[in-house]
Design an enzyme around this catalytic site. Sequence first.
Site, PDB file in Angstrom:
ATOM      1  CG  ASP A 462      -2.241   0.643   1.044  1.00 18.35           C
ATOM      2  OD1 ASP A 462      -2.354   1.467   0.110  1.00 18.35           O
ATOM      3  OD2 ASP A 462      -3.165   0.363   1.826  1.00 18.35           O
ATOM      4  CG  ASP A 537      -9.370   1.924  -0.931  1.00 18.36           C
ATOM      5  OD1 ASP A 537      -8.916   0.793  -1.178  1.00 18.36           O
ATOM      6  OD2 ASP A 537      -8.827   2.723  -0.149  1.00 18.36           O
TER       7      ASP A 537
HETATM    8  C1  DGJ Z   1      -5.975   1.483   1.673  1.00 16.99           C
HETATM    9  C2  DGJ Z   1      -6.229   0.280   0.801  1.00 16.99           C
HETATM   10  O1  DGJ Z   1      -6.618   0.652  -0.469  1.00 16.99           O
HETATM   11  C3  DGJ Z   1      -7.287  -0.585   1.480  1.00 16.99           C
HETATM   12  O2  DGJ Z   1      -7.636  -1.665   0.652  1.00 16.99           O
HETATM   13  C4  DGJ Z   1      -6.738  -1.063   2.797  1.00 16.99           C
HETATM   14  O3  DGJ Z   1      -5.624  -1.892   2.579  1.00 16.99           O
HETATM   15  C5  DGJ Z   1      -6.352   0.123   3.656  1.00 16.99           C
HETATM   16  N1  DGJ Z   1      -5.495   1.035   2.965  1.00 16.99           N
HETATM   17  C6  DGJ Z   1      -5.676  -0.329   4.938  1.00 16.99           C
HETATM   18  O4  DGJ Z   1      -5.229   0.697   5.681  1.00 16.99           O
END
Ligand code: DGJ
Length: 732
Positions: A462, A537
């Site tokens: 991430d 997301d």
């Molecule tokens: C952002 C990501 O896009 C999510 O899928 C998840 O992993 C969160 N961060 C976790 O903090």
Amino acid sequence: MPLTHLRAAGTSLLLDLLEDRLPVVRHWGADLGDLSGEALTDVTTASRTALDGNAQWMANDLPILPLTSLGWSARPAVAVVREDGSGTSPHLSRVTHEVTAEEGPAGSVQVVRSSGTDEADAITLATEIRLEPGGLVRVRASVTDERPSSDAATPFGGHGNLLVTELTPYLPVPDAADELLDMAGHHVYERQLVRSAFTAGTHLRESWEGRPGHDAATWLAAGRTGFGFRTGTVHAVHPAWSGNTRYAALNPMQGRRLLGAGEALLPGEVVLGPGESYETPWIAFSWGEGLDAVSHRSHDYLRSLPAHPSTPRPVILNTWEAVYFNHDLDKLKALADAAARVGIERFVLDDGWFGSRRDDTSGLGDWQVSKEMWPDGLEPIASYVRGLGMEFGLWFEPEMLNLDSELARHHPEWVLSDGGTGTPEHRQQRVLDLNAPGALDYLLEEMSGLVERVGIDYIKWDHNSPAVGVSHMVEPDPRRRGRRGASAVHEQTLALYELMDALRERHPGLEIESCAGGGGRIDMGVLEHTQRVWTSDSIDAHDRQDIQRGTVLLIPPEVMGTHVGTARAHTTLRDLDVSFRAGTAIWGHMGVEWDLTSADDATLDLLASIIALHKEHRDLLHSGRTVHADTAVDDALRIEGVVAADGSEALYELAAIGQTVAWPAAPQPLPGLDPSRSYRIELATPAYPELNRPAGWMAGGVTLPGAYVSTVGIGLPGLHPDHLVLVRATAV
Ligand code: DGJ
């Protein structure tokens, strides 16, 4: 010397390799057939419009890096300057060109390397042009400071290092291209298609977040007004780079319209000493009849990369929206049981397993398993998951840290900063300087140790915070360019690639997903080092229809993460049926991100049946040609699919994401079938519950000529908003 004619997969690239300039692109686009002998000599004569004329007429004879010394007076493609202010207009007296062919994984690549030096200013400019077997053109450029030593003056008398702020290769597009298309959006709504007029001047798209960003242009495309997925000649550009980027469409009203791209550099970010070079990332140029054809060239290229996955893509369960930070072994075991029941093949534990990370305010950077949450380590959940026949994946965010972390307390100098009050915080986090001495090794050892001990098959990588105002607070590792106080994004991006590669070298078979708060880091550069991207997301299937439509124009479906979420989407609060949610998620590297322990048996059975359908068609979905019908007249319809490369079969979705204006909607073509074959057309899933009396072709299927299906089309079911049906076409 006559023109050099490169050809591959329906693409011609006609280059004029002259002694006084870098390559001049006379044509990039449709194949021109065999040009040799007299034909080529005459083409050469015809194309050199004004080589010995007045500078103002030279606009059609400008090279791939247009230079002011040749009369270029629009946006600089090369912006360099010595510390004393000299060297801003390189003049290449003699340019050499080398034309070769190299064997690549997908066949022969035609390569042209060119280089020329400005003797007075001691600057060399070079380009490399590659025509890939699938017809994708890739270009990179470099600049070198030719001074023998730092105290040597240039022959002109210039002094000091060479600052580089721009190096942008450009290719010409047809003069008829009067419309531009690129992408825009934001977190949870990435890659929406945006059109604008290709008018006079500069259309500029940049990202300055230290990543392409959620609003990444992704492709900057040009064509005649109204070009679509299937129609109209389209040319497009994309920089294969995961840091700051620039896309430009230039219409200087002088000579040709141009598309270009490069890295966006801040002043002082790249400073060359004697003998040092700066090289741009690879810039990809694709063209075709319609956007689908543009994407097929990039898919072909990406599929040929060594990093591209070669095994069937395991269906994933990601824990984030199922449990967020509430890690509880029993709950996660129950989730793993439910996952195994519906056919999941890889279980990924998301954020919250390490340090003091119980929410997003602390612990980021402390890559040691939390004793509080996981008293016996991660082995119990990893082995439980493996016992159910699934792989195990784990979330990391290596380039970030919370100031409230052991890492930040021990190494405050590893935090990138603006040197004053510090960079603005996003999600209570800061950016770690991967080039600070010791930082990269810390990450490599901690991550590698966990991969080894826990048996991690997959890393979700991430990158939530934009990296803005980020300068080194300490002198970087001497192996790196960069200085204390200087902007860090360029070297940070290279270090990211190095860390990913080092991990995969130590752990062959380890897969990495590029995530950046959803789809903030999706580009051809990161896909040289990773096997999947997290698309957004937002797993609201309604919005996902368009987020995925934009994303798949650049990358092939097998690397695009597509998940089934809860009935009520967490990001939009929209309620959707499982058949639409799962039917939307089958089109990529499929996954589930939902607390399945709360789903009833009927829902789990339906989900399992759609996952089974995905697996049944996985080979096709992950190797075929993506196609999109041009349904712009009724923009609520989405008719798209994947057709096998040999035309033997296809799978389509017929979807509505709103009310169609016409009811019933007119018959719609299913694009991309072989016109010379006949196909059995039938529903691939039972029609959705509301369609309780399938009629016509939906009742038992029909056999039709491919030309008829892809031209005239088939009648649609009565599609309600946010519903879809899946249709199979099989050659008979
Ligand atoms: C952002 C990501 O896009 C999510 O899928 C998840 O992993 C969160 N961060 C976790 O903090």
